[in-house]
Design a protein around this motif. Structure first.
Motif, PDB file in Angstrom:
ATOM      1  N   GLU A  32       0.840  -1.195   0.000  1.00 37.70           N
ATOM      2  CA  GLU A  32       0.000   0.000   0.000  1.00 37.70           C
ATOM      3  C   GLU A  32       0.883   1.256   0.000  1.00 37.70           C
ATOM      4  OE1 GLU A  32      -3.733   0.140  -0.076  1.00 37.70           O
ATOM      5  OE2 GLU A  32      -2.777  -1.556  -1.064  1.00 37.70           O
ATOM      6  N   PRO A  33       0.353   2.386  -0.427  1.00 35.84           N
ATOM      7  CA  PRO A  33       1.160   3.611  -0.486  1.00 35.84           C
ATOM      8  C   PRO A  33       1.736   3.980   0.885  1.00 35.84           C
ATOM      9  CG  PRO A  33      -0.903   3.903  -1.672  1.00 35.84           C
ATOM     10  CD  PRO A  33      -1.009   2.596  -0.957  1.00 35.84           C
ATOM     11  N   ARG A  34       2.942   4.532   0.879  1.00 35.54           N
ATOM     12  CA  ARG A  34       3.608   4.989   2.105  1.00 35.54           C
ATOM     13  C   ARG A  34       3.547   6.520   2.141  1.00 35.54           C
ATOM     14  NH1 ARG A  34       5.366   0.897  -0.314  1.00 35.54           N
ATOM     15  NH2 ARG A  34       6.592   2.069  -1.839  1.00 35.54           N
ATOM     16  N   VAL A  35       2.971   7.053   3.209  1.00 32.35           N
ATOM     17  CA  VAL A  35       2.691   8.489   3.303  1.00 32.35           C
ATOM     18  C   VAL A  35       3.603   9.136   4.343  1.00 32.35           C
ATOM     19  CG1 VAL A  35       0.921  10.215   3.813  1.00 32.35           C
ATOM     20  CG2 VAL A  35       0.289   8.090   2.647  1.00 32.35           C
ATOM     21  N   THR A  36       4.160  10.284   3.974  1.00 33.09           N
ATOM     22  CA  THR A  36       5.004  11.061   4.896  1.00 33.09           C
ATOM     23  C   THR A  36       4.565  12.513   4.856  1.00 33.09           C
ATOM     24  OG1 THR A  36       6.871   9.586   4.436  1.00 33.09           O
ATOM     25  CG2 THR A  36       7.356  11.665   5.533  1.00 33.09           C
ATOM     26  N   MET A  37       4.296  13.084   6.017  1.00 34.49           N
ATOM     27  CA  MET A  37       3.912  14.491   6.149  1.00 34.49           C
ATOM     28  C   MET A  37       5.144  15.305   6.533  1.00 34.49           C
ATOM     29  SD  MET A  37       1.000  16.450   6.226  1.00 34.49           S
ATOM     30  CE  MET A  37       1.609  18.038   5.660  1.00 34.49           C
ATOM     31  N   MET A  91     -13.015  20.151   6.653  1.00 40.48           N
ATOM     32  CA  MET A  91     -13.433  19.849   8.022  1.00 40.48           C
ATOM     33  C   MET A  91     -14.846  20.359   8.291  1.00 40.48           C
ATOM     34  SD  MET A  91      -9.954  20.275  10.322  1.00 40.48           S
ATOM     35  CE  MET A  91      -9.302  21.753   9.544  1.00 40.48           C
ATOM     36  N   ALA A  92     -15.218  21.486   7.666  1.00 43.71           N
ATOM     37  CA  ALA A  92     -16.566  22.012   7.856  1.00 43.71           C
ATOM     38  C   ALA A  92     -17.618  21.092   7.237  1.00 43.71           C
ATOM     39  CB  ALA A  92     -16.666  23.411   7.242  1.00 43.71           C
ATOM     40  N   GLU A  93     -17.283  20.509   6.078  1.00 46.88           N
ATOM     41  CA  GLU A  93     -18.233  19.633   5.381  1.00 46.88           C
ATOM     42  C   GLU A  93     -18.225  18.208   5.927  1.00 46.88           C
ATOM     43  OE1 GLU A  93     -17.955  19.661   1.182  1.00 46.88           O
ATOM     44  OE2 GLU A  93     -17.966  21.828   1.006  1.00 46.88           O
ATOM     45  N   ASN A  94     -17.121  17.808   6.564  1.00 44.50           N
ATOM     46  CA  ASN A  94     -16.987  16.437   7.080  1.00 44.50           C
ATOM     47  C   ASN A  94     -16.686  16.494   8.575  1.00 44.50           C
ATOM     48  OD1 ASN A  94     -16.772  14.781   4.329  1.00 44.50           O
ATOM     49  ND2 ASN A  94     -15.491  16.591   4.131  1.00 44.50           N
ATOM     50  N   ASP A  95     -17.663  16.976   9.339  1.00 39.06           N
ATOM     51  CA  ASP A  95     -17.424  17.218  10.765  1.00 39.06           C
ATOM     52  C   ASP A  95     -17.198  15.929  11.552  1.00 39.06           C
ATOM     53  OD1 ASP A  95     -20.024  16.452  10.328  1.00 39.06           O
ATOM     54  OD2 ASP A  95     -20.849  17.650  11.957  1.00 39.06           O
ATOM     55  N   SER A  96     -17.517  14.775  10.948  1.00 39.06           N
ATOM     56  CA  SER A  96     -17.295  13.510  11.661  1.00 39.06           C
ATOM     57  C   SER A  96     -15.852  13.020  11.516  1.00 39.06           C
ATOM     58  CB  SER A  96     -18.249  12.432  11.129  1.00 39.06           C
ATOM     59  OG  SER A  96     -18.006  12.180   9.752  1.00 39.06           O
ATOM     60  N   PHE A  98      -6.668  11.578  11.225  1.00 34.91           N
ATOM     61  CA  PHE A  98      -6.621  10.870   9.946  1.00 34.91           C
ATOM     62  C   PHE A  98      -5.211  10.896   9.355  1.00 34.91           C
ATOM     63  CE2 PHE A  98      -7.084  11.089   5.245  1.00 34.91           C
ATOM     64  CZ  PHE A  98      -7.594   9.816   5.033  1.00 34.91           C
ATOM     65  N   LEU A  99      -4.572  12.070   9.385  1.00 32.63           N
ATOM     66  CA  LEU A  99      -3.213  12.184   8.856  1.00 32.63           C
ATOM     67  C   LEU A  99      -2.203  11.467   9.737  1.00 32.63           C
ATOM     68  CD1 LEU A  99      -3.183  15.883   7.567  1.00 32.63           C
ATOM     69  CD2 LEU A  99      -3.028  13.802   6.200  1.00 32.63           C
ATOM     70  N   GLU A 100      -2.430  11.471  11.031  1.00 35.29           N
ATOM     71  CA  GLU A 100      -1.542  10.736  11.935  1.00 35.29           C
ATOM     72  C   GLU A 100      -1.587   9.243  11.645  1.00 35.29           C
ATOM     73  OE1 GLU A 100      -1.493  13.500  15.985  1.00 35.29           O
ATOM     74  OE2 GLU A 100      -3.082  12.016  15.689  1.00 35.29           O
ATOM     75  N   LYS A 101      -2.776   8.754  11.298  1.00 36.95           N
ATOM     76  CA  LYS A 101      -2.922   7.333  10.995  1.00 36.95           C
ATOM     77  C   LYS A 101      -2.281   6.987   9.652  1.00 36.95           C
ATOM     78  CE  LYS A 101      -6.454   3.715  10.544  1.00 36.95           C
ATOM     79  NZ  LYS A 101      -7.915   3.422  10.569  1.00 36.95           N
ATOM     80  N   LEU A 102      -2.382   7.906   8.688  1.00 36.89           N
ATOM     81  CA  LEU A 102      -1.831   7.650   7.361  1.00 36.89           C
ATOM     82  C   LEU A 102      -0.313   7.699   7.348  1.00 36.89           C
ATOM     83  CD1 LEU A 102      -3.993   9.606   4.733  1.00 36.89           C
ATOM     84  CD2 LEU A 102      -3.911   7.151   5.118  1.00 36.89           C
ATOM     85  N   SER A 103       0.254   8.654   8.074  1.00 35.37           N
ATOM     86  CA  SER A 103       1.684   8.927   7.975  1.00 35.37           C
ATOM     87  C   SER A 103       2.516   7.836   8.639  1.00 35.37           C
ATOM     88  CB  SER A 103       1.997  10.283   8.610  1.00 35.37           C
ATOM     89  OG  SER A 103       3.365  10.584   8.483  1.00 35.37           O
ATOM     90  N   THR A 130      -0.188  21.602  15.231  1.00 34.69           N
ATOM     91  CA  THR A 130      -0.699  22.855  15.811  1.00 34.69           C
ATOM     92  C   THR A 130      -1.615  23.568  14.833  1.00 34.69           C
ATOM     93  OG1 THR A 130       1.313  23.093  17.136  1.00 34.69           O
ATOM     94  CG2 THR A 130      -0.034  25.068  16.802  1.00 34.69           C
ATOM     95  N   GLU A 131      -1.202  23.647  13.563  1.00 34.23           N
ATOM     96  CA  GLU A 131      -2.014  24.355  12.561  1.00 34.23           C
ATOM     97  C   GLU A 131      -3.327  23.634  12.299  1.00 34.23           C
ATOM     98  OE1 GLU A 131       0.066  25.829   9.036  1.00 34.23           O
ATOM     99  OE2 GLU A 131       1.951  25.512  10.099  1.00 34.23           O
ATOM    100  N   LEU A 132      -3.307  22.312  12.272  1.00 30.46           N
ATOM    101  CA  LEU A 132      -4.552  21.568  12.057  1.00 30.46           C
ATOM    102  C   LEU A 132      -5.545  21.818  13.185  1.00 30.46           C
ATOM    103  CD1 LEU A 132      -3.145  18.188  10.704  1.00 30.46           C
ATOM    104  CD2 LEU A 132      -4.542  19.815   9.431  1.00 30.46           C
ATOM    105  N   ASP A 133      -5.042  21.904  14.436  1.00 35.94           N
ATOM    106  CA  ASP A 133      -5.925  22.229  15.567  1.00 35.94           C
ATOM    107  C   ASP A 133      -6.531  23.619  15.389  1.00 35.94           C
ATOM    108  OD1 ASP A 133      -5.537  19.804  16.838  1.00 35.94           O
ATOM    109  OD2 ASP A 133      -3.824  20.526  18.018  1.00 35.94           O
ATOM    110  N   GLU A 134      -5.702  24.560  14.948  1.00 39.37           N
ATOM    111  CA  GLU A 134      -6.188  25.931  14.751  1.00 39.37           C
ATOM    112  C   GLU A 134      -7.205  25.984  13.626  1.00 39.37           C
ATOM    113  OE1 GLU A 134      -4.451  30.164  13.056  1.00 39.37           O
ATOM    114  OE2 GLU A 134      -3.042  28.668  13.830  1.00 39.37           O
TER     115      GLU A 134
END
Length: 571
Positions: free
Chosen positions: A323-328, A375-380, A386-391, A401-405
């Protein structure tokens, strides 16, 4: 990955391809399949009346999106592209698209069917099921579809594939003799199982593979005692369907089974053309071409000299495509490393990031406004989680920090008087005349909402008009989907009064007429050691009200260049 067994076990000869013409597949079938499907999903495409092909205007646009560099020129010259036609057929056979393939005979005596109002439809449930599969399973789906796609007149003997250079047998009489009973899917898998014993990157002789088959699998394609439709066909024997000669369009000489090289001239030709079809189309190998053994005889044979399989093929046959390997990365880039086009991952990331480049490593750029809208359209969905799980590695601290903001921004509202929110999909073109701002793909801020409602009603769009009182959001009718539903449900919950202490910070936002002024102000604030948040899109800068003295000092510095007047924005 464990190395494949040596091809010595099937006695294949290793060759030097020097002096031969090397052909490699530079196209990306997997990417093009998804690109084509997305185009049909998002547009209304009506196929041509007579030929039942994609019309030239659409074909030209699609060809620009596909990986075939000559596709647009082919469409301009002939009205169609061979590669585009192949992708079109593949999408149809996969069940991603559907349209009429039979047509109607307009009048008595018509020799060919016509296709009136033959619109192409996207089939979301089939496509979505495919997208949910792993890359290995996706590849198996495409592979087995191609392996099992044949009939007595549509197979390697007669059908030219996109990569074909070798001439075919004449199709005349293909519905007779042994051909209707041959199991081409079995023969193809015999060959694929031979290829999986090869090593990646090594050139092997095609003729040595044919010799191996003749010695150990002489009936891999045509049985020793084949079936026939009639006694007349039986008289022709196992090779009665196959004729050759010095005339490309009219072979007269039936190949005798008693000939010493009969296997090379029938099954050998099949093997050569097998390489040009599925393995080459799927990008599993490279081919080397030279002069045919007998240049004056058609169909040609012996011109395909060598083949070289690659790692992708061996991984696929070993069922080990990962499967694809993701790095942020801290610079907002998302790197996706994949053995093949990562269609599902691209679909997942495109909602909140822009695709910058596609290669062995696909690069995305995480975008603030896109992420907020997502995030506004997919509040669930918790985008950070999601990115933490992918990376494969922990998210950089600044990204978390920016994602929280940004998640906080996704819940904020701005009040516009005299405007309305339009929700829906597939808006008519006239909606653009009322649109003040596109807030997301399916939500727009519109002027004159009552007038727009009447226009939509006239266009038979069945709109619903809601006027919200000042105190609360009015719930939509039962069964209607709306972003307001979640807000209404929250408002209807019984209030639970609990003691709470609210802490307040007051900030001030300045909006600048030019980017030059904004940059000068930010520089002055940095010199004053005063923190400031900037938004270059709106040319604004925000600072805490408690830092008023430092801000005035910074503005004083700007007054040396500009005559500055600060006006309050009226609510």
């Amino acid at each position: 990955m464990k190395k494949a067994a040596s091809a010595k076990s099937i006695n294949l000869e290793i060759i030097d391809p020097g002096g031969y013409e090397i052909v490699a597949n530079t196209l990306d079938l997997r990417k093009d399949l998804h690109t084509f499907t997305a185009y049909i999903r998002d547009r209304v495409v009506k196929r041509t009346f007579r030929e039942n092909i994609i019309p030239k205007d659409h074909a030209r646009r699609i060809a620009k999106l596909l990986s075939h560099p000559e596709g647009v020129n082919e469409v301009n010259a002939r009205g169609e592209s061979k590669w585009l036609n192949f992708i079109d057929n593949l999408a149809f056979n996969m069940g991603f698209t559907t349209y009429d393939t039979k047509g109607e005979y307009e009048r008595r005596g018509s020799s060919e069917p016509s296709f009136r109002d033959n619109y192409m439809d996207f089939v979301p449930e089939v496509y979505d099921r495919f997208m949910m599969k792993s890359l290995q399973k996706q590849e198996e789906t495409v592979f087995h579809l191609m392996v099992n796609d044949f009939d007595e007149c549509w197979n390697e003997f007669f059908q030219l594939s996109y990569w074909s250079r070798l001439t075919p047998f004449l199709r005349r009489g293909c519905a007779t003799g042994v051909l209707p009973f041959l199991e081409f899917d079995h023969a193809r898998m015999v060959l694929f199982n031979c290829l999986k014993s090869c090593e990646a990157g090594v050139w092997y002789s095609v003729s040595s593979l044919i010799r191996y088959l003749k010695k150990t699998h002489p009936y891999f394609l045509i049985p020793k005692s084949p079936k026939y439709k009639s006694n007349y066909d039986r008289k022709g024997g196992r090779y009665g369907n196959f004729k050759e000669g010095d005339n490309r369009w009219y072979g007269d000489d039936i190949i005798s089974e008693q000939s010493e090289d009969a296997f090379e001239r029938v099954e050998g030709r099949f093997v050569e053309r097998f390489f040009e079809y599925i393995p080459m189309t799927l990008g599993y190998l490279d081919l080397a071409y030279g002069e045919p053994l007998n240049p004056g005889v058609f169909p040609s044979y012996g011109a395909l000299k060598g083949f070289k399989v690659n790692d992708l093929f061996l991984k696929f046959m070993a069922k080990s495509i990962s499967e694809p390997r993701v790095t942020m990365l801290p610079n907002h880039e998302i790197h996706v490393e994949s053995d093949m086009f990562p269609s599902r991952m691209i679909e997942q990331l495109s909602g909140f990031a822009d695709l910058v480049s596609i290669d062995k490593i696909c690069i995305f750029a995480l975008k603030k406004q896109k992420a907020i809208e997502y995030m506004a359209e997919n509040d669930s969905i918790d985008l950070k989680a999601f990115l933490e799980k992918l990376s494969e590695t922990p998210l950089p601290a600044n990204i978390g920090t920016e994602l929280d903001e940004w998640a906080g921004h996704s819940d904020s509202f701005t009040l516009y008087r005299g405007f309305g929110l339009l929700e829906g999909t597939g808006f008519p073109d006239f909606v653009d005349d009322f649109t003040e701002k596109k807030l997301s793909k399916n939500i727009r801020l519109v002027r004159s909402p009552v007038k727009l409602h009447d226009e939509l009603e006239t266009a038979i769009q069945a709109p619903i008009l809601l006027s919200h009182p000042a105190e609360k959001i009015k719930p939509p009718p039962a069964g209607a989907a709306s972003v307001c539903i979640r807000k209404v449900k929250q408002q209807q919950k019984p209030a639970q009064k609990k003691p709470a202490v609210l802490k307040r910070k007051t900030s001030v936002t300045l909006f600048f007429e030019t980017t030059e002024m904004l940059d000068a102000f930010v520089k002055a604030m940095i010199e004053q050691q005063c923190p400031v948040e900037i938004d270059k899109t709106n040319r604004s800068a925000t600072y805490m009200a408690v830092n008023r003295e430092k801000t005035n000092a910074a503005l004083k510095n700007l007054k040396k260049t500009w005559r500055i007047k600060i006006e309050d924005i009226q609510p």
